[in-house]
Design a protein around this motif. Structure first.
Motif, mmCIF file in Angstrom:
data_model
loop_
_atom_site.group_PDB
_atom_site.id
_atom_site.type_symbol
_atom_site.label_atom_id
_atom_site.label_comp_id
_atom_site.label_asym_id
_atom_site.label_seq_id
_atom_site.Cartn_x
_atom_site.Cartn_y
_atom_site.Cartn_z
ATOM 1 N N GLY A 19 0.810 -1.202 0.000
ATOM 2 C CA GLY A 19 0.000 0.000 0.000
ATOM 3 C C GLY A 19 0.848 1.259 0.000
ATOM 4 O O GLY A 19 0.550 2.229 -0.714
ATOM 5 N N CYS A 20 1.923 1.249 0.775
ATOM 6 C CA CYS A 20 2.832 2.406 0.822
ATOM 7 C C CYS A 20 3.486 2.651 -0.539
ATOM 8 O O CYS A 20 3.587 3.796 -1.004
ATOM 9 C CB CYS A 20 3.899 2.187 1.890
ATOM 10 N N LEU A 40 -1.315 -6.905 -5.380
ATOM 11 C CA LEU A 40 -0.404 -7.736 -4.580
ATOM 12 C C LEU A 40 -0.727 -7.605 -3.092
ATOM 13 O O LEU A 40 -0.723 -8.597 -2.351
ATOM 14 C CB LEU A 40 1.043 -7.330 -4.844
ATOM 15 N N GLY A 41 -1.036 -6.385 -2.658
ATOM 16 C CA GLY A 41 -1.406 -6.174 -1.269
ATOM 17 C C GLY A 41 -2.677 -6.928 -0.898
ATOM 18 O O GLY A 41 -2.766 -7.516 0.180
ATOM 19 N N ILE A 42 -3.651 -6.941 -1.799
ATOM 20 C CA ILE A 42 -4.896 -7.672 -1.561
ATOM 21 C C ILE A 42 -4.630 -9.178 -1.520
ATOM 22 O O ILE A 42 -5.255 -9.916 -0.747
ATOM 23 C CB ILE A 42 -5.933 -7.311 -2.640
ATOM 24 N N PHE A 43 -3.685 -9.629 -2.350
ATOM 25 C CA PHE A 43 -3.267 -11.033 -2.321
ATOM 26 C C PHE A 43 -2.729 -11.388 -0.935
ATOM 27 O O PHE A 43 -3.117 -12.409 -0.344
ATOM 28 C CB PHE A 43 -2.200 -11.269 -3.393
ATOM 29 N N THR A 73 -3.793 0.348 2.117
ATOM 30 C CA THR A 73 -3.913 -0.248 0.788
ATOM 31 C C THR A 73 -5.292 -0.056 0.177
ATOM 32 O O THR A 73 -5.422 0.226 -1.017
ATOM 33 C CB THR A 73 -3.587 -1.755 0.852
ATOM 34 N N SER A 74 -6.338 -0.218 0.993
ATOM 35 C CA SER A 74 -7.704 -0.153 0.473
ATOM 36 C C SER A 74 -8.483 1.060 0.974
ATOM 37 O O SER A 74 -9.699 1.118 0.817
ATOM 38 C CB SER A 74 -8.458 -1.435 0.856
ATOM 39 N N ALA A 132 -12.325 -4.843 -2.968
ATOM 40 C CA ALA A 132 -13.039 -4.818 -4.249
ATOM 41 C C ALA A 132 -13.249 -3.383 -4.707
ATOM 42 O O ALA A 132 -13.080 -3.059 -5.896
ATOM 43 C CB ALA A 132 -14.379 -5.539 -4.110
ATOM 44 N N ASN A 133 -13.606 -2.520 -3.776
ATOM 45 C CA ASN A 133 -13.788 -1.107 -4.117
ATOM 46 C C ASN A 133 -12.482 -0.485 -4.605
ATOM 47 O O ASN A 133 -12.471 0.312 -5.550
ATOM 48 C CB ASN A 133 -14.302 -0.340 -2.896
#
Length: 230
Positions: A19-20, A40-43, A73-74, A132-133
């Motif tokens: 995220g950074c 990748l962060g969501i992974f 990240t999100s 997802a958003n």
């Protein structure tokens, strides 16, 4: 030192790191790299919980770390992406208008805090999940389609997307679970059909597939809710 105990938290921190880096990429207007680091962060966000459950080491520290990493990240990333897009297409002369993009960040923050205390969302979701958003928002500057481009480059459309994004994350709309616990087409025909359609869209539409997949997920869930009530 028990490595199994700390592995999920380490994976969560990798999500935060992604995220950074994504924030730096957005600052440099490298939206493609920002999207990849968000993905990748969501992974990592998926697998920290997976390993926490597998090793039976889930705890309050992991829950807090997960929310804090997701907030970057999100939460921060999609708001910053929308800020940059609004800044790019802002022709109204109002220097403060792009900051409205961070309404997405505020909506994500409220969603993440509420998710931690909402016991109804263990197997499925109520409201659109923040990852997802984020994929939806992060994909917008990467869409290259002669028909869609003039629409999503319109400042008022972008502001509408911002408002709907913040709302849909916190709306009382049940979304069907994507978890398939056993291969039963009759039981999971909605999930299987959605996943197959998603793969087809990704193969044929590339980045345009991402917002379409998220929209399809929400619309199918809404239709499924209506049918379930009947």
């Amino acid at each position: 030192m028990n490595l199994k105990k700390h592995l999920p938290n380490f994976i969560t921190l990798l999500n935060l790191l992604c995220g950074c880096i994504a924030i730096v990429m957005v600052a440099d207007l490298k939206f493609d790299m920002a999207f990849y680091f968000v993905a990748l962060g969501i992974f990592f966000d998926f697998f920290d919980g997976f390993f926490a459950r597998k090793f039976n080491v889930a705890g309050p520290l992991g829950v807090q770390l997960d929310s804090l990493a997701d907030m970057v990240t999100s939460g921060v990333v999609p708001g910053y992406v929308m800020f940059q897009i609004l800044k790019q297409y802002n022709e109204n002369g109002c220097d403060y208008l792009p900051y409205l993009g961070f309404i997405i960040t505020l909506g994500a923050c409220y969603r993440l805090a509420n998710f931690n205390i909402d016991t109804r969302q263990s197997d499925s979701f109520i409201g659109l999940p923040t990852p997802a958003n984020t994929l939806f928002i992060a994909s917008l500057p990467l869409v290259t389609n002669s028909f869609v481009d003039p629409i999503i480059q319109n400042i008022w459309v972008l502001l509408a997307i911002t408002a709907v994004s913040a709302y849909i994350m916190n709306a009382e709309i049940p979304l069907f679970s994507l978890k398939i616990k056993n291969f039963s087409f009759q039981k999971y025909k909605l999930q299987i059909g959605f996943l197959v359609a998603s793969l087809i869209m990704i193969a044929t539409l590339q980045f345009l597939a991402v917002p379409l997949i998220i929209l399809t997920y929400v619309l199918l869930s809404a239709a499924n809710n209506i049918l379930a009530k009947k």
